[in-house]
Write a protein that holds these residues in place. Structure first.
Motif, PDB file in Angstrom:
ATOM      1  N   PRO A  72     105.793 -71.860 -67.660  1.00 43.76           N
ATOM      2  CA  PRO A  72     105.076 -72.919 -66.577  1.00 43.76           C
ATOM      3  C   PRO A  72     105.053 -72.332 -64.872  1.00 43.76           C
ATOM      4  O   PRO A  72     105.093 -70.623 -65.025  1.00 43.76           O
ATOM      5  CB  PRO A  72     106.843 -72.943 -66.652  1.00 43.76           C
ATOM      6  N   GLU A  73     104.355 -72.933 -64.189  1.00 43.42           N
ATOM      7  CA  GLU A  73     104.016 -72.483 -62.555  1.00 43.42           C
ATOM      8  C   GLU A  73     105.337 -71.413 -62.207  1.00 43.42           C
ATOM      9  O   GLU A  73     106.439 -71.826 -62.617  1.00 43.42           O
ATOM     10  CB  GLU A  73     104.089 -73.340 -62.094  1.00 43.42           C
ATOM     11  N   GLY A  74     104.684 -70.169 -61.651  1.00 42.87           N
ATOM     12  CA  GLY A  74     106.128 -69.227 -61.706  1.00 42.87           C
ATOM     13  C   GLY A  74     107.107 -68.717 -62.573  1.00 42.87           C
ATOM     14  O   GLY A  74     107.402 -67.437 -62.345  1.00 42.87           O
ATOM     15  N   SER A  75     105.936 -68.092 -63.331  1.00 42.03           N
ATOM     16  CA  SER A  75     106.491 -67.263 -64.830  1.00 42.03           C
ATOM     17  C   SER A  75     105.413 -66.258 -64.638  1.00 42.03           C
ATOM     18  O   SER A  75     103.871 -67.048 -64.532  1.00 42.03           O
ATOM     19  CB  SER A  75     107.048 -67.763 -65.874  1.00 42.03           C
ATOM     20  N   PRO A  76     105.501 -65.032 -64.504  1.00 47.44           N
ATOM     21  CA  PRO A  76     104.328 -64.178 -64.914  1.00 47.44           C
ATOM     22  C   PRO A  76     103.118 -64.609 -65.987  1.00 47.44           C
ATOM     23  O   PRO A  76     103.873 -64.768 -67.199  1.00 47.44           O
ATOM     24  CB  PRO A  76     104.997 -62.650 -65.086  1.00 47.44           C
ATOM     25  N   ARG A  77     102.150 -64.779 -65.208  1.00 48.72           N
ATOM     26  CA  ARG A  77     101.115 -65.429 -66.293  1.00 48.72           C
ATOM     27  C   ARG A  77      99.571 -64.638 -65.350  1.00 48.72           C
ATOM     28  O   ARG A  77      99.273 -64.262 -64.612  1.00 48.72           O
ATOM     29  CB  ARG A  77     101.063 -66.611 -66.210  1.00 48.72           C
ATOM     30  N   THR A  78      98.467 -63.654 -66.468  1.00 50.23           N
ATOM     31  CA  THR A  78      97.770 -63.553 -65.825  1.00 50.23           C
ATOM     32  C   THR A  78      96.534 -64.577 -65.438  1.00 50.23           C
ATOM     33  O   THR A  78      97.240 -65.550 -66.111  1.00 50.23           O
ATOM     34  CB  THR A  78      96.754 -63.072 -67.045  1.00 50.23           C
ATOM     35  N   SER A  79      96.184 -64.478 -64.679  1.00 52.92           N
ATOM     36  CA  SER A  79      95.070 -65.210 -64.036  1.00 52.92           C
ATOM     37  C   SER A  79      93.530 -66.263 -65.372  1.00 52.92           C
ATOM     38  O   SER A  79      92.820 -66.121 -65.455  1.00 52.92           O
ATOM     39  CB  SER A  79      93.364 -64.977 -63.176  1.00 52.92           C
ATOM     40  N   THR A  80      94.441 -66.278 -66.622  1.00 52.58           N
ATOM     41  CA  THR A  80      93.675 -66.564 -67.534  1.00 52.58           C
ATOM     42  C   THR A  80      94.161 -68.034 -67.950  1.00 52.58           C
ATOM     43  O   THR A  80      95.583 -68.246 -68.247  1.00 52.58           O
ATOM     44  CB  THR A  80      93.793 -65.598 -68.969  1.00 52.58           C
ATOM     45  N   VAL A  81      93.609 -68.722 -68.101  1.00 50.89           N
ATOM     46  CA  VAL A  81      94.088 -70.206 -67.960  1.00 50.89           C
ATOM     47  C   VAL A  81      92.614 -71.285 -69.270  1.00 50.89           C
ATOM     48  O   VAL A  81      92.212 -71.355 -69.491  1.00 50.89           O
ATOM     49  CB  VAL A  81      92.884 -70.814 -66.374  1.00 50.89           C
ATOM     50  N   SER A  82      93.499 -72.101 -70.065  1.00 50.25           N
ATOM     51  CA  SER A  82      93.881 -71.999 -71.427  1.00 50.25           C
ATOM     52  C   SER A  82      93.927 -73.284 -71.637  1.00 50.25           C
ATOM     53  O   SER A  82      95.458 -74.365 -71.262  1.00 50.25           O
ATOM     54  CB  SER A  82      93.961 -71.660 -72.603  1.00 50.25           C
ATOM     55  N   PHE A  83      93.255 -74.487 -72.404  1.00 52.40           N
ATOM     56  CA  PHE A  83      93.417 -75.770 -72.158  1.00 52.40           C
ATOM     57  C   PHE A  83      92.694 -76.722 -73.246  1.00 52.40           C
ATOM     58  O   PHE A  83      91.767 -75.872 -73.550  1.00 52.40           O
ATOM     59  CB  PHE A  83      92.940 -76.313 -70.894  1.00 52.40           C
ATOM     60  N   THR A  84      92.914 -78.120 -73.768  1.00 49.03           N
ATOM     61  CA  THR A  84      92.409 -78.726 -74.704  1.00 49.03           C
ATOM     62  C   THR A  84      91.761 -79.774 -74.026  1.00 49.03           C
ATOM     63  O   THR A  84      92.151 -79.929 -72.487  1.00 49.03           O
ATOM     64  CB  THR A  84      93.123 -78.642 -75.742  1.00 49.03           C
ATOM     65  N   LEU A  85      90.692 -80.582 -74.743  1.00 47.55           N
ATOM     66  CA  LEU A  85      89.933 -81.905 -74.306  1.00 47.55           C
ATOM     67  C   LEU A  85      89.913 -82.668 -75.104  1.00 47.55           C
ATOM     68  O   LEU A  85      89.251 -82.564 -75.749  1.00 47.55           O
ATOM     69  CB  LEU A  85      88.566 -81.445 -72.784  1.00 47.55           C
ATOM     70  N   ASP A  86      91.216 -83.750 -74.232  1.00 45.90           N
ATOM     71  CA  ASP A  86      90.402 -84.831 -75.701  1.00 45.90           C
ATOM     72  C   ASP A  86      89.256 -85.672 -76.064  1.00 45.90           C
ATOM     73  O   ASP A  86      88.681 -85.895 -74.821  1.00 45.90           O
ATOM     74  CB  ASP A  86      91.541 -85.933 -74.636  1.00 45.90           C
ATOM     75  N   GLY A  87      88.688 -85.426 -77.421  1.00 46.96           N
ATOM     76  CA  GLY A  87      88.002 -85.768 -77.313  1.00 46.96           C
ATOM     77  C   GLY A  87      86.262 -85.151 -77.909  1.00 46.96           C
ATOM     78  O   GLY A  87      85.213 -85.039 -78.297  1.00 46.96           O
ATOM     79  N   PHE A  88      86.434 -83.524 -77.802  1.00 45.59           N
ATOM     80  CA  PHE A  88      85.530 -82.546 -78.039  1.00 45.59           C
ATOM     81  C   PHE A  88      86.386 -81.168 -78.547  1.00 45.59           C
ATOM     82  O   PHE A  88      87.493 -81.393 -78.627  1.00 45.59           O
ATOM     83  CB  PHE A  88      85.384 -82.187 -76.845  1.00 45.59           C
ATOM     84  N   LEU A  89      85.303 -80.775 -79.582  1.00 43.68           N
ATOM     85  CA  LEU A  89      86.184 -79.836 -80.221  1.00 43.68           C
ATOM     86  C   LEU A  89      86.169 -78.442 -79.407  1.00 43.68           C
ATOM     87  O   LEU A  89      85.178 -78.598 -78.100  1.00 43.68           O
ATOM     88  CB  LEU A  89      85.652 -79.731 -81.658  1.00 43.68           C
ATOM     89  N   ALA A  90      87.046 -77.811 -78.933  1.00 45.10           N
ATOM     90  CA  ALA A  90      86.911 -76.854 -78.303  1.00 45.10           C
ATOM     91  C   ALA A  90      85.365 -76.054 -77.878  1.00 45.10           C
ATOM     92  O   ALA A  90      84.709 -75.755 -77.121  1.00 45.10           O
ATOM     93  CB  ALA A  90      87.680 -75.465 -78.195  1.00 45.10           C
ATOM     94  N   GLY A  91      85.201 -75.824 -79.395  1.00 48.24           N
ATOM     95  CA  GLY A  91      83.541 -75.516 -78.961  1.00 48.24           C
ATOM     96  C   GLY A  91      82.537 -76.472 -78.740  1.00 48.24           C
ATOM     97  O   GLY A  91      81.447 -76.050 -77.980  1.00 48.24           O
ATOM     98  N   GLU A  92      82.284 -77.501 -78.885  1.00 46.83           N
ATOM     99  CA  GLU A  92      82.093 -78.318 -78.037  1.00 46.83           C
ATOM    100  C   GLU A  92      81.620 -78.240 -76.562  1.00 46.83           C
ATOM    101  O   GLU A  92      80.963 -78.377 -75.881  1.00 46.83           O
ATOM    102  CB  GLU A  92      81.944 -79.401 -78.747  1.00 46.83           C
ATOM    103  N   ALA A  93      83.297 -78.327 -75.908  1.00 44.01           N
ATOM    104  CA  ALA A  93      83.072 -78.249 -74.843  1.00 44.01           C
ATOM    105  C   ALA A  93      82.473 -76.741 -74.030  1.00 44.01           C
ATOM    106  O   ALA A  93      81.902 -77.330 -72.662  1.00 44.01           O
ATOM    107  CB  ALA A  93      85.159 -78.093 -74.377  1.00 44.01           C
ATOM    108  N   ALA A  94      82.623 -75.358 -75.401  1.00 46.30           N
ATOM    109  CA  ALA A  94      82.571 -74.530 -74.222  1.00 46.30           C
ATOM    110  C   ALA A  94      80.693 -74.096 -74.288  1.00 46.30           C
ATOM    111  O   ALA A  94      80.456 -73.658 -73.542  1.00 46.30           O
ATOM    112  CB  ALA A  94      82.730 -73.382 -75.338  1.00 46.30           C
TER     113      ALA A  94
END
Ligand SMILES: Cc1ncc(COP(=O)(O)O)c(C=O)c1O
Length: 423
Positions: free
Chosen positions: A340-362
């Motif tokens: 959650p926002e505010g907890s320690p995290r690096t500047s790495t942002v991960s997500f999924t996008l409906d309708g796409f396999l991750a590899g297709e989006a990449a």
């Protein structure tokens, strides 16, 4: 400098000149490996052109090679906050971890326990899991899948005095950016009489490391994630090494740090690793005013500059990453993963996008010059538990000190276009 000088930083990286179909390449693949500044390239080339020899000879290039090795140990110590004799080099973090697991495994008896986590990269799981072949029991700290954070209650219960011999965890998740309280884990290990092993590969480019403050026995990272060449580094606490019998030749030096360094090292890689640490130190000197209030007291010389450089990068990257998460969250079909926002995290942002396999989006983003990773990034256990294997895993955007707001705007536009194309 009171503001991060991203133009200066970018001017140091020749790779940033690359274009893809007329568009500048945006290297958002840093968690897989960062780009390399000129001084690292020069150091590698300089070593191979002017100083190339094996070590411990009685002629000048060999003596210079010995000096290159000694300087890399000093630079590694400044990077990690320890003594030069506590830094050993190897092919990469994975190989060093296998050596470490072999050395620790020799001391274990059937029934002894090792604790790993479900959040970790396989490099800090596989070497420990294979100890099961010798009758060692491997316990796994679960992850709260809603927040991608370790379940600390379970962690505390799993580390058992007398029974647990090794606690292995990551400093930060390379899949979702969660930063773990590694000092707490090292404390649990210490209280139980167990060794603690920290995988700092993903954390190392995102924040200063102080192995004494963490209180761990071993900590590993890789220079190619922080602007250097493909070289692994291991901090091994002096007293810890003294109790171990690592795999080694009888002809090699038998004391730390060389006892861990089998065969001929990658000397040009060591020269480049020193230059990468000097590059971070240079960023620190340039940006010290930005971070003066956060700098721990008592630091001196290159160590102080390195800590300042890492802090300055964070001050620059964290708000950009937050902005990116906010923008992505507003795009239909995007699901973000991570704490959650505010907890320690690096500047790495991960997500999924409906309708796409991750590899297709990449692939679609890559065609627009936006280099992002897809898959499980070897954090396979987490991606399986999140149920994302069948969707091709995650799409991962990594920020680095050379990342610009403009690049992230291009990314947000491109993800928005992909989202609209299937809705
Ligand atoms: C968190 C983490 N641990 C370990 C590794 C493995 O590092 P190496 O390639 O140096 O073996 C990686 C590489 O991506 C990583 O991200």
């Amino acid at each position: 400098m009171t503001q991060f000088d991203v133009a200066y930083v970018r001017s140091q990286f020749p790779a940033l000149k690359r274009t893809i179909d007329g568009r500048p390449a945006a290297y958002l693949d840093g968690p897989g490996g960062t780009q390399t500044p000129r001084r690292v390239l020069d150091a590698v080339r300089d070593y191979l052109v002017d100083h190339n020899a094996n070590c411990h000879g009685r002629f000048v290039t060999s003596e210079e090679t010995d000096a290159t090795i000694a300087e890399a140990h000093r630079a590694g110590a400044d990077f990690l906050g320890c003594e030069p004799a506590e830094v050993s080099f190897g092919a990469n973090m994975t190989t060093l971890t296998y050596f470490l697991a072999e050395a620790l495994g020799r001391l274990l008896q059937p029934g002894d326990e090792v604790v790993v986590t479900a959040l970790d990269h396989e490099a800090n799981r596989g070497p420990w899991l294979q100890l099961a072949e010798r009758g060692v029991v491997v316990r796994e700290v679960p992850v709260d899948l809603a927040t991608c954070r370790l379940d600390w209650k379970a962690f505390e219960m799993l580390v058992q005095p007398g029974l647990t011999k090794v606690v292995a965890l990551g400093y930060a998740s390379n899949a979702v950016g969660t930063v773990n309280d590694v000092a707490r884990a090292a404390g649990l290990a210490r209280a139980a009489g167990a060794w603690s092993v920290v995988d700092a590969v993903h954390y190392a480019p995102h924040g200063p490391i102080d192995v004494r403050a963490v209180g761990c026995d071993f900590l590993l990272c890789s220079a190619y994630k922080f602007f250097g060449p493909h070289v692994g580094l291991m901090f091994a606490r002096r007293e810890a090494t003294a109790q171990l019998e690592p795999l080694r030749l009888r002809t090699q030096e038998q004391q730390a740090p060389f006892i861990w360094e089998t065969g001929t090292l990658n000397f040009e890689g060591l020269a480049g690793t020193t230059a990468a640490i000097d590059f971070i130190a240079d960023l620190g000197v340039r940006h010290v005013m930005m971070v003066e209030d956060r700098l721990p007291a008592g630091l001196k010389g290159r160590r102080r500059a390195v800590v300042a450089g890492m802090l300055a990068g964070e001050v620059y990257e964290q708000p950009l990453a937050k902005w990116l998460r906010e923008q992505l969250a507003g795009i239909p079909g995007v699901t973000l993963y991570g704490p959650p926002e505010g907890s320690p995290r690096t500047s790495t942002v991960s997500f999924t996008l409906d309708g796409f396999l991750a590899g297709e989006a990449a692939r679609a983003l890559g065609a627009r010059g936006l280099f992002v990773w897809d898959g499980d990034f070897y954090a396979a256990r987490l991606v399986e538990l999140l149920g994302l294997a069948k969707r091709g895993g995650l799409i991962r955007v990594g920020l680095a000190p050379y990342t610009t707001q403009g690049e992230l705007e291009r990314l947000v536009t491109a993800v928005g276009d992909l989202s609209r194309s299937v809705r």
